[in-house]
Design an enzyme around this catalytic site. Structure first.
Site, mmCIF file in Angstrom:
data_model
loop_
_atom_site.group_PDB
_atom_site.id
_atom_site.type_symbol
_atom_site.label_atom_id
_atom_site.label_comp_id
_atom_site.label_asym_id
_atom_site.label_seq_id
_atom_site.Cartn_x
_atom_site.Cartn_y
_atom_site.Cartn_z
ATOM 1 N N GLU A 164 0.878 -1.174 0.000
ATOM 2 C CA GLU A 164 0.000 0.000 0.000
ATOM 3 C C GLU A 164 0.909 1.216 0.000
ATOM 4 O OE1 GLU A 164 -2.513 -0.769 3.376
ATOM 5 O OE2 GLU A 164 -3.478 -2.449 2.379
ATOM 6 N N GLU A 224 3.910 13.283 -5.038
ATOM 7 C CA GLU A 224 3.218 13.317 -3.747
ATOM 8 C C GLU A 224 3.989 14.221 -2.773
ATOM 9 O OE1 GLU A 224 3.659 9.891 -1.092
ATOM 10 O OE2 GLU A 224 1.503 9.887 -0.789
HETATM 11 P P1 NAD Z 1 8.643 5.033 4.119
HETATM 12 O O1 NAD Z 1 8.574 4.220 2.877
HETATM 13 O O2 NAD Z 1 9.751 6.006 4.249
HETATM 14 O O3 NAD Z 1 8.786 4.090 5.390
HETATM 15 C C1 NAD Z 1 7.828 3.091 5.675
HETATM 16 C C2 NAD Z 1 8.484 1.965 6.438
HETATM 17 O O4 NAD Z 1 9.426 1.320 5.597
HETATM 18 C C3 NAD Z 1 9.244 2.408 7.674
HETATM 19 O O5 NAD Z 1 9.001 1.462 8.690
HETATM 20 C C4 NAD Z 1 10.682 2.377 7.210
HETATM 21 O O6 NAD Z 1 11.611 2.184 8.240
HETATM 22 C C5 NAD Z 1 10.669 1.196 6.269
HETATM 23 N N1 NAD Z 1 11.712 1.180 5.244
HETATM 24 C C6 NAD Z 1 12.287 2.235 4.622
HETATM 25 N N2 NAD Z 1 13.183 1.814 3.713
HETATM 26 C C7 NAD Z 1 13.195 0.457 3.767
HETATM 27 C C8 NAD Z 1 13.915 -0.563 3.076
HETATM 28 N N3 NAD Z 1 14.816 -0.273 2.133
HETATM 29 N N4 NAD Z 1 13.674 -1.849 3.400
HETATM 30 C C9 NAD Z 1 12.748 -2.169 4.336
HETATM 31 N N5 NAD Z 1 12.046 -1.250 5.025
HETATM 32 C C10 NAD Z 1 12.254 0.048 4.741
HETATM 33 O O7 NAD Z 1 7.234 5.702 4.266
HETATM 34 P P2 NAD Z 1 6.788 6.780 5.354
HETATM 35 O O8 NAD Z 1 7.495 8.053 4.995
HETATM 36 O O9 NAD Z 1 6.920 6.197 6.699
HETATM 37 O O10 NAD Z 1 5.224 6.915 5.062
HETATM 38 C C11 NAD Z 1 4.670 7.840 4.180
HETATM 39 C C12 NAD Z 1 4.358 7.188 2.850
HETATM 40 O O11 NAD Z 1 3.486 6.089 3.054
HETATM 41 C C13 NAD Z 1 3.629 8.106 1.896
HETATM 42 O O12 NAD Z 1 4.151 7.926 0.600
HETATM 43 C C14 NAD Z 1 2.200 7.600 1.941
HETATM 44 O O13 NAD Z 1 1.429 7.875 0.805
HETATM 45 C C15 NAD Z 1 2.410 6.149 2.127
HETATM 46 N N6 NAD Z 1 1.218 5.521 2.708
HETATM 47 C C16 NAD Z 1 0.432 4.709 1.930
HETATM 48 C C17 NAD Z 1 -0.727 4.137 2.460
HETATM 49 C C18 NAD Z 1 -1.624 3.254 1.633
HETATM 50 O O14 NAD Z 1 -2.465 2.574 2.213
HETATM 51 N N7 NAD Z 1 -1.510 3.236 0.330
HETATM 52 C C19 NAD Z 1 -1.071 4.398 3.783
HETATM 53 C C20 NAD Z 1 -0.258 5.235 4.531
HETATM 54 C C21 NAD Z 1 0.892 5.786 3.992
#
Ligand code: NAD
Length: 485
Positions: A253, A389
């Site tokens: 997601e 975004e």
């Molecule tokens: P992010 O991708 O930076 O981080 C999300 C998670 O992934 C964190 O726990 C982070 O530590 C982990 N992560 C980061 N890099 C990784 C890697 N290389 N390997 C494994 N894990 C890794 O996202 P964020 O900044 O925490 O959240 C915001 C984003 O999430 C926005 O783009 C938003 O649109 C999206 N989002 C989507 C939904 C949906 O349902 N589609 C819901 C909420 C948020």
């Protein structure tokens, strides 16, 4: 103020990490917690513990397993205030939002998936055979196995439990890794699991970052059977590469650049209310938030003026003040990103109708991560601010003349998560909603959720759907059994 220590939870025990990192308040920049970062060895032990716990957990009766889920829901409800304080401390979101959305929905996820697991039917077919007899086919579903849940910071408890609950309900064991930015409620959830007597190893918690830390240790681990992830599209792509050698199933997601379409025949006040909410809720940090608003020309000027007034009237304040409508962004780092888009929009020729800067309070909040609710007009549809975004309290508003043009503009994005259509013409509402290239289309509402419905997006917004039996499909593997009768 005491600095909380947020530890890992592995095989039924809380453990210090190999190192710690600081969690700062987005409200005033103060240190609020030290987070124990899990080492590679700790992630390995969490995976091993989850495998040891798997056979007994998967073999539990559905009634016994769902009782455990209900105990988790009750545990969250019992410690409602602790969860509320933790969520607000991590994110700075307004108390009214966290109280009505994050924490109750966090508990509701366990109840909903317990109910679903209890009432599931099974796919089966009677098949004619060449000798004039029949065969019975049925798809027997087994748990996927040990599931890695990696979650983001915007709705930390809600999005974590949205995946942990179905994974556990369908007999999997779990390693959860919350965002490093919002580690508190996941730690409380581990405490609830511990107090509720969940068997050791069924639900494990490892804290840390992505690359070179717990996130990567999980996605590259050969013995994790699937990864369910919510976060940025670029992270989804990195995770996909990490799991590719093991051909592991993923459920993603990801981000969005969601449109709202406001037709001239809409209930004007309801549309202004709805779009205000869909742009500014949680300081614009909901993946489903609207960042592009298209308004039919006859009401365009009036709509922009009304929306701008609502943005100017918005009460930005302390999260614990019940009158606060908008808190800070989640961190100073994220504010840098949002402010860089505020600057870029000006370079790209936007008219800043309102906002575009940082509010000044003259108190400790000036050390926090606040920004002004912001509305742009006048950008070209090719501008980066229209394509990328931002994930902040900001939208661009543009006029359209025909339904076809509105659909084309809304769909002109590589994302495909959500859209909202505002019209009193129901035929048009159906027609336009169905034409949206998104996973979720709302008509005359936004963020109205039924947990049985498919949730997710296409394109850069994700892979797969969760919710109801869609979750069943990700968290289980079917074995088709064919019996000659
Ligand atoms: P992010 O991708 O930076 O981080 C999300 C998670 O992934 C964190 O726990 C982070 O530590 C982990 N992560 C980061 N890099 C990784 C890697 N290389 N390997 C494994 N894990 C890794 O996202 P964020 O900044 O925490 O959240 C915001 C984003 O999430 C926005 O783009 C938003 O649109 C999206 N989002 C989507 C939904 C949906 O349902 N589609 C819901 C909420 C948020």
């Amino acid at each position: 103020m005491t600095i909380r220590q947020l530890r890992n939870y592995i095989d039924g025990r809380f453990e210090d990490g190999a190192s710690t990192f600081n969690k700062l308040s987005p409200v005033d920049g103060q240190l609020i917690a030290q987070v124990h970062e899990a080492s590679q060895d700790q992630v390995n032990r969490a995976v091993a513990a989850a495998h040891r716990a798997l056979p007994a957990w998967a073999a539990l009766s559905v009634a016994a397993r769902t009782d455990h889920l209900l105990a988790l829901a009750d545990g969250i409800t019992r410690r409602f205030d602790d969860f509320l304080q933790a969520e607000i401390g991590d994110t700075g979101k307004p108390v009214e939002w966290a109280k009505n959305i994050d924490i109750p929905r966090g508990a509701a996820n366990f109840r909903a998936f317990a109910e679903l697991a209890r009432t599931l039917d099974m796919e089966s077919y009677m098949t004619d055979t060449p000798d004039g007899r029949q065969a019975l086919n049925y798809a027997y579903r087994k748990p996927l196995g040990v599931v890695g849940v990696i979650s983001p910071w915007n709705l930390p408890l809600l999005l974590l439990t949205w995946k942990v609950a179905p994974a556990l309900a369908f007999g999997n064991t779990v390693i959860m890794k919350p965002s490093e930015v919002t580690p508190s409620t996941a730690t409380l959830l581990a405490e609830v699991a511990d107090q509720a007597g969940l068997p050791p190893g069924v639900l494990n918690l490892t804290h840390g970052f992505g690359p070179g830390s717990a996130g990567e240790f999980m996605t590259t681990h050969p013995d994790i059977d699937g990864i369910t992830f919510t976060g940025e599209s670029a992270t989804g792509s990195a995770i996909m590469r990490a799991v590719a050698p093991g051909v592991k199933p993923v459920s993603f997601e990801l981000g969005g650049k969601n449109a709202a379409l406001v037709f001239a025949d809409a209930d004007f006040d309801a549309a202004v209310d709805g779009v205000t909410r869909s742009v500014f809720a949680n300081c614009g940090q909901v993946c489903l938030c609207t960042e592009r608003v298209y308004v039919e020309r006859p009401i365009y000027e009036r709509f922009v003026a009304a929306l701008a007034q609502r943005a100017r009237d918005m009460r930005i304040g302390w999260p614990l003040d019940p009158a606060t409508e908008m808190g800070p962004l989640v961190s100073r780092e994220h504010r840098e990103k949002v402010l860089s888009y505020f600057a870029l929009a000006r370079e790209e020729g936007a008219t800043v109708v309102t906002g575009g800067g940082v509010p000044v309070f003259g108190d400790a909040r000036d050390d926090g991560a606040y920004v002004q609710p912001t509305i742009w007009t006048g950008l070209s549809e090719n501008a980066r601010c229209i394509k990328e975004e931002v994930f902040g309290p900001v939208c661009h508003v543009a006029p359209f003349d025909t339904e076809e043009e509105a659909i084309r503009l809304a769909n002109d994005t590589r994302y495909g998560l959500a859209a909202a259509v505002w019209t009193q013409n129901l035929t048009r509402g159906h027609r336009v909603a169905q034409a949206m290239k998104v996973g979720l289309a709302w008509v005359n509402c936004w963020f109205l959720r039924d947990l049985r419905t498919p949730f997710g997006g296409s394109g850069l917004s994700g892979i797969g759907r969760e919710g109801g039996r869609h979750s069943l499909h990700f968290y289980t593997e079917p074995t088709n059994v064919c019996i000659k009768l």
